[in-house]
Enzyme design. Structure first.
Site, PDB file in Angstrom:
ATOM      1  N   ASP A   1       9.287   2.953   1.406  1.00 41.34           N
ATOM      2  CA  ASP A   1       8.106   3.672   1.889  1.00 41.34           C
ATOM      3  C   ASP A   1       8.015   3.443   3.395  1.00 41.34           C
ATOM      4  O   ASP A   1       7.597   2.383   3.858  1.00 41.34           O
ATOM      5  CB  ASP A   1       6.864   3.153   1.159  1.00 41.34           C
ATOM      6  CG  ASP A   1       5.574   3.790   1.672  1.00 41.34           C
ATOM      7  OD1 ASP A   1       5.604   4.456   2.730  1.00 41.34           O
ATOM      8  OD2 ASP A   1       4.534   3.612   1.018  1.00 41.34           O
TER       9      ASP A   1
ATOM     10  N   PHE B   1       0.865  -1.188   0.000  1.00 45.63           N
ATOM     11  CA  PHE B   1       0.000   0.000   0.000  1.00 45.63           C
ATOM     12  C   PHE B   1       0.897   1.232   0.000  1.00 45.63           C
ATOM     13  O   PHE B   1       1.697   1.429   0.906  1.00 45.63           O
ATOM     14  CB  PHE B   1      -0.912   0.028   1.235  1.00 45.63           C
ATOM     15  CG  PHE B   1      -1.891   1.178   1.196  1.00 45.63           C
ATOM     16  CD1 PHE B   1      -3.121   1.047   0.570  1.00 45.63           C
ATOM     17  CD2 PHE B   1      -1.567   2.414   1.748  1.00 45.63           C
ATOM     18  CE1 PHE B   1      -4.014   2.117   0.493  1.00 45.63           C
ATOM     19  CE2 PHE B   1      -2.453   3.492   1.686  1.00 45.63           C
ATOM     20  CZ  PHE B   1      -3.684   3.334   1.062  1.00 45.63           C
TER      21      PHE B   1
ATOM     22  N   LYS C   1       3.186   9.968   8.365  1.00 48.59           N
ATOM     23  CA  LYS C   1       2.257   9.878   9.491  1.00 48.59           C
ATOM     24  C   LYS C   1       2.662  10.599  10.790  1.00 48.59           C
ATOM     25  O   LYS C   1       2.034  11.567  11.174  1.00 48.59           O
ATOM     26  CB  LYS C   1       1.944   8.419   9.763  1.00 48.59           C
ATOM     27  CG  LYS C   1       1.062   7.785   8.686  1.00 48.59           C
ATOM     28  CD  LYS C   1       0.826   6.350   8.958  1.00 48.59           C
ATOM     29  CE  LYS C   1      -0.088   5.700   7.947  1.00 48.59           C
ATOM     30  NZ  LYS C   1      -1.514   6.092   8.056  1.00 48.59           N
TER      31      LYS C   1
END
Ligand code: PLP
Length: 404
Positions: free
Chosen positions: A221, A136, A250
């Site tokens: 990532d 993802f 995040k």
């Protein structure tokens, strides 16, 4: 009138569902809805609120910066932005940071930088990208093209051309496939949304080798795993992965929108003015908070503390597994861990889904990853006592669901 804590049919896109809990405030690892119900948070707003809620230090950093200057545009810069860039580039061989506002934007920038590098160094026809099954990377068109789940992608096509998916952790297929015609490989060290599978050291070694040999840009990532979540400043440290680019988001600004794409000298050297940009990227207020966050997240004793807590979390999951046959594989690292929940035959419905809903009823927020993995990503400041409290709720809720 005081609103009720559950809101239905809010004017948001249906892609978010139609039921929302209305939260009011938080303190430490607890979050309170507008009716005062208290929840212990094992999800941190999907791995964002890593230092917990209601922090005076973060509020003060934002307030002080807001009084000075809120926005400069990237025609100019601010001290707060420069400081974050300095702190992030001080790790590893990074020459520069591109700031954005979300994880998907950080990956979008990484994909563009890799393609610009491939085109300018190797010429036309070197644009292909490898991503992995269950990955993802975000929901904007470039990052979505590298995201595996067909549900997210299928009806949005045509996506960007040249993306191929390989099986994760499959060294042989990787080595057979990669040659110099690829621009980049994008990969997660732990597949945060895809079931919490962890990269093996062998796979990391193979990625390092093929990318170095073929001059293919290796993008890690770390939007979910970065900034000490796994007990390492970057999760790459878990498996000795040596990426050219790291993407972060995040927890970077403690809940304010800020992302970072860390790039090496060889990419920075081929960039030209106007190749990429972002109006809000590197916002001074977000960066003032990020500076405060990084003071803690990169502080060696804090990193050590997270490692110790991560081991405690692992132990709690193992104890839970010993009590319940429905718990399958346990996965993850540090403070990003989880366990498979297999729905027993005879149980009506999906036990993992029901467990999340029932834990919430019982005052504990937990997350899902992939199809049936419960994901736990508590604030890194959580105590052992609070972890015990959460696991008691999970055990009681599971017992109740299984009529044990
Ligand atoms: N990459 C990873 C590994 C993620 O976990 C996420 C979000 O969950 C993203 C990218 C996308 O981040 P955002 O939702 O901030 O765009």
């Amino acid at each position: 009138m005081i609103p009720k804590s559950t809101v239905y049919n809010a004017p948001y896109p249906k892609s978010y569902g139609n039921e929302f809990t209305l939260f009011d405030h938080g303190k430490g690892c607890y979050i309170f809805d507008v009716e005062g119900k208290k929840y212990l948070d094992f999800g941190s707003g999907i791995a964002v609120n890593t230092l917990g809620y209601g922090r005076e230090d973060l509020a003060k950093a934002a307030y002080d910066q807001m009084k000075k200057i809120i926005h400069t545009s990237n025609l100019y810069t601010s001290e707060a932005t420069l400081l974050v860039a300095d702190k992030l580039t001080s790790f590893g061989n990074f020459a520069a940071v591109h700031f954005g506002n979300s994880g998907t934007e950080a990956n979008e920038a990484a994909i563009k930088f890799a393609r610009l590098y491939a085109k300018r160094k190797k010429g036309d026809g070197h644009h292909k990208i490898i991503a992995f099954e269950s990955a993802f990377h975000g929901r904007t068109m470039g990052a979505l093209s590298c995201t595996y789940n067909p549900h997210y992608r299928e009806d949005c096509g045509p996506l960007i051309p040249g993306v191929e998916f390989l099986p994760y952790n499959d060294v042989e297929t990787l080595k057979k496939t990669v040659d110099g015609t690829y621009a980049a490989i994008i990969v997660e060290v732990i597949q945060g949304e895809g079931g919490l599978k962890c990269m093996t050291k062998e796979f990391a070694k193979a990625l390092n080798e093929v990318c170095a040999q073929q001059d293919v840009i290796l993008i890690a990532d770390e939007v979910q795993t970065g900034l000490t979540r796994t007990g390492y400043p970057f999760a790459c440290g878990l498996v000795d992965l040596n990426p050219d680019i790291i993407t972060l988001a995040k927890p970077l600004a403690g809940g304010l929108p800020l992302s970072a794409t860390l790039i090496p000298m060889k990419i920075n050297d081929i960039l030209q003015p106007g190749d990429h940009g972002s109006t809000f990227g590197g916002n001074p207020v977000a960066c003032a908070v990020a500076n405060q966050m990084l003071e803690t997240l990169f502080f060696p004793p804090f990193i050590f503390e997270v490692q110790t807590k991560g081991e405690y979390l692992k132990k709690k999951i193992e104890e839970l597994k010993a009590q319940f046959d429905c718990i399958g594989e346990t996965r993850g690292a540090g403070m990003l861990r989880g366990f498979e929940v297999n729905t027993p035959s005879g149980y009506e419905g999906d036990l993992s889904k029901d467990l999340i809903a029932a834990c919430k009823e019982n005052g504990l927020l937990i997350l899902r990853s992939g199809t049936n993995v419960i994901r736990l990503a508590p604030p890194l400041v959580i105590t052992e006592k609070e972890l015990d409290e959460g696991f008691d709720i999970i055990a009681k809720t599971l017992k109740n669901k299984l009529n044990k």
